[in-house]
Design an enzyme around this catalytic site. Sequence first.
Site, short mmCIF file in Angstrom:
data_model
loop_
_atom_site.label_atom_id
_atom_site.label_comp_id
_atom_site.label_asym_id
_atom_site.label_seq_id
_atom_site.Cartn_x
_atom_site.Cartn_y
_atom_site.Cartn_z
N CYS A 164 0.83 -1.21 0.00
CA CYS A 164 0.00 0.00 0.00
C CYS A 164 0.87 1.26 0.00
O CYS A 164 1.39 1.66 1.05
CB CYS A 164 -0.94 -0.02 1.21
SG CYS A 164 -1.97 1.46 1.30
N CYS A 220 -0.51 4.13 2.17
CA CYS A 220 -0.33 3.93 3.61
C CYS A 220 1.13 4.10 4.03
O CYS A 220 1.41 4.69 5.07
CB CYS A 220 -0.76 2.52 4.05
SG CYS A 220 -2.20 1.88 3.22
N ASP A 221 2.05 3.56 3.25
CA ASP A 221 3.44 3.43 3.71
C ASP A 221 4.45 4.31 2.97
O ASP A 221 5.61 4.37 3.37
CB ASP A 221 3.89 1.96 3.58
CG ASP A 221 3.04 1.05 4.44
OD1 ASP A 221 2.56 1.50 5.50
OD2 ASP A 221 2.84 -0.12 4.05
#
Length: 312
Positions: free
Chosen positions: A133, A136-137
């Site tokens: 992701c 997200c990261d």
Amino acid sequence: MAKSYDVIIIGAGPAGMTAALYASRANLSVLLLDRGIYGGQMNNTAAIENYPGFKSVLGPDLAKDMYDSATQFGAEYAYGSVESVEDQGAVKVVKTDSDTFETKAIVIGTGSEYRKLGVPGEDTYGGRGVSYCAVCDGAFFKNKHVVVIGGGDSAIEEGSYLTQLASKVTVIHRRDQLRAQQILQDRAFANPKMEFVWNSNVTEIVGDDKKVTAVKVNNNKTGEDSEIAVDGVFIYVGINPITKPFGNLGITDENGWIITNDHMETKVPGIFAVGDVRKKDLRQVATAVGEGGTAGQGVYNYITALGDQVKN
Ligand code: NAP
């Protein structure tokens, strides 16, 4: 006694939320269940620019607007990880990790999850450099070098997103042609921060006792092995359907995708499927909402016909 609804919609992505909107607006009692926050894959998408009405919209923002729209006519939303579905004909039983519900109809919109690459180091360095992701990261890799594995829409779109954060994004693809939509390819090839390693398979993700340091790569044309020093590895090698709780219903193909007709009906009367979990070609927010609308109306028709049968 188990709480009962006209329809239970499993999965609150764009398809499930649209089914909830249509069914509740048709005055049915609706429970929308999800094991996480509403929005599905939209939450992992930075900018959506192929959903009509918006030149570009942040995935989580569109998810919130769809949720507000889906619940405005009384559809209830609840957390719950569905463990099984039992078809008893006119009544169906849905069991989650904490509750049991009865319902006349079910719409399955559980979507898909990213497939693992299946190489040594992938699990060891999960959360320590290996990610599925970018939204997200990605921020953990500011001014660092990351690789993206895969050549589809996800790999190229998320790889492009990562160039806003990372110093360099190297796409490693097993062929010499991308599968991604042409517009995504054109942008990626024009992006000075993106590089491509063709005809190559990542065979191992290596690191120290803290984090990823490199990937081992094999060129499948020349047979040559090499190692690329990296800080992060983003894996986008396809998706698998989330259909484990529905295995007993016999509604999937051999790979687990749910088969429906054009009305989103599975072969079990009263059980519909929508969105990415269906066996189909095009997985988009725009196609998901159309299928959700079709299923919401289909549920209404099904329940009306059920009522007529009971009366006769
Ligand atoms: P995908 O289209 O199935 O692409 C997977 C990619 O990974 C392919 O390039 C494939 O290579 C490669 N691959 C598969 N197994 C591999 C392995 N073992 N080792 C190395 N590479 C491997 O999956 P996706 O990109 O996640 O997209 C999923 C669906 O969502 C698609 O329908 C896509 O169109 C849709 N989507 C749309 C958008 C958008 O419209 N903006 C964004 C994201 C996703 P080959 O090409 O050689 O098969």
